[in-house]
Write an enzyme that holds these catalytic residues in place. Structure first.
Site, PDB file in Angstrom:
ATOM      1  N   CYS A 124     -46.979   9.355  67.176  1.00  0.00           N
ATOM      2  CA  CYS A 124     -45.821   8.743  66.560  1.00  0.00           C
ATOM      3  C   CYS A 124     -45.849   9.121  65.094  1.00  0.00           C
ATOM      4  O   CYS A 124     -46.906   9.238  64.491  1.00  0.00           O
ATOM      5  CB  CYS A 124     -45.839   7.224  66.729  1.00  0.00           C
ATOM      6  SG  CYS A 124     -47.286   6.441  66.024  1.00  0.00           S
ATOM      7  N   GLY A 125     -44.693   9.342  64.515  1.00  0.00           N
ATOM      8  CA  GLY A 125     -44.648   9.721  63.116  1.00  0.00           C
ATOM      9  C   GLY A 125     -45.406  11.008  62.871  1.00  0.00           C
ATOM     10  O   GLY A 125     -45.305  11.964  63.626  1.00  0.00           O
TER      11      GLY A 125
END
Length: 285
Positions: A124-125
């Site tokens: 994520c990110g």
């Protein structure tokens, strides 16, 4: 309530009737409602298996599923050509549909290697760099093709609604259309998902041995990166959408040399990548 899935795959519905309350706020501030039936686009799980190995489950409209499966295999690079698909079988169950593809051993070995390389990856990110690398966002350059004039793009887009019977009935479907270089729209494929609609179109082109022939794609959606990547992977050099692209879609189009049009509506469109400016007679370039 919606009807259960029929056992015969030829009878899978593109849309179904549901009970609704049609509500209207009157001038007096009161809510007026009436019981009616409305048509809603069908959406159900479709599992794709390759030589018995489950690969993906997608939510899709259950029409032209064999074309969608073939188009998915090609546009995702799971097979190198339609000849590597030896056959497929479509079946239905209580939970949804399954399309079982039989593919060449070479393609199957590469598929298993690809699955192993992706096992355990999550992100994520900024932690998702490895997963992004697995998405294959570096397309090979497309061979040069004659430019599609703006007039042809708008002509094809203007015909798209005529080829969308499911959307006319439900208002809930995307479409991907195949147009000749002069803008004549040959056909369109519909699905609740824009990427599924494009896979269905690519699959139909492959079934009719038309991949690599002159033409371009128009779509009733925004231009997301996966639509551009799918077109580039199968050699489609021009994509026009009715709405906006994303930055990644523009970047991939630029890298591949794909001509990307957005906001293709009425008498105008925005070219985000590829091509050269059109010069009207009597004007400077």
């Amino acid at each position: 309530m919606t009807a259960p899935l029929p056992a015969d795959t030829d009878d899978l519905p593109a849309h179904q009737s549901v009970d609704v309350w049609r509500c209207r706020l009157g001038d007096d501030g009161q809510v007026h409602q009436q019981a009616e039936e409305d048509e809603v686009v069908s959406e159900l799980p479709v599992a794709l298996t390759f030589n018995g190995l489950s690969h993906a489950v997608m939510m899709a409209t259950p029409t032209e599923l064999e074309a969608m499966a073939l188009g998915f295999a090609l546009s995702e690079g799971l097979i190198a050509s339609p000849a590597q698909c030896y056959g497929m079988e479509l079946s239905t169950g209580q939970l949804g549909c399954e399309v079982a593809l039989e593919v060449a051993q070479q393609a199957f070995v590469q598929l298993k290697q690809r699955r192993r390389a992706m096992e355990g990856r999550s992100g994520c990110g900024l932690c998702g760099v490895d997963s992004l690398a697995a998405l294959d966002l570096q397309p090979e350059p497309l061979p040069p093709t004659p430019p599609v004039p703006l007039a042809a793009v708008l002509r094809a887009m203007g015909q798209l609604a005529e080829h969308q019977p499911t959307n006319r009935a439900t208002g809930g479907c995307h479409a991907a259309g195949w147009a000749m270089p002069d803008g004549t729209l040959q056909w369109a494929m519909e699905d609740v998902g824009r990427h599924n609609a494009l896979d269905k179109l690519i699959g139909r082109l492959a079934q009719r041995r038309l991949l690599g022939t002159p033409g371009f794609v128009v779509m009733s959606s925004r231009a997301s990166y996966e639509l551009v990547r799918k077109c580039a992977r199968v050699g489609i050099g021009t994509l026009a959408t009715v709405s906006a692209p994303s930055t990644l879609a523009v970047r991939i189009a630029q890298q591949a040399g794909l001509v990307l049009w957005g906001f293709s509506r009425g008498r105008q469109a925005v070219r985000y990548a590829g091509g050269s400016p059109e010069v009207a007679p009597g004007t400077a370039g």
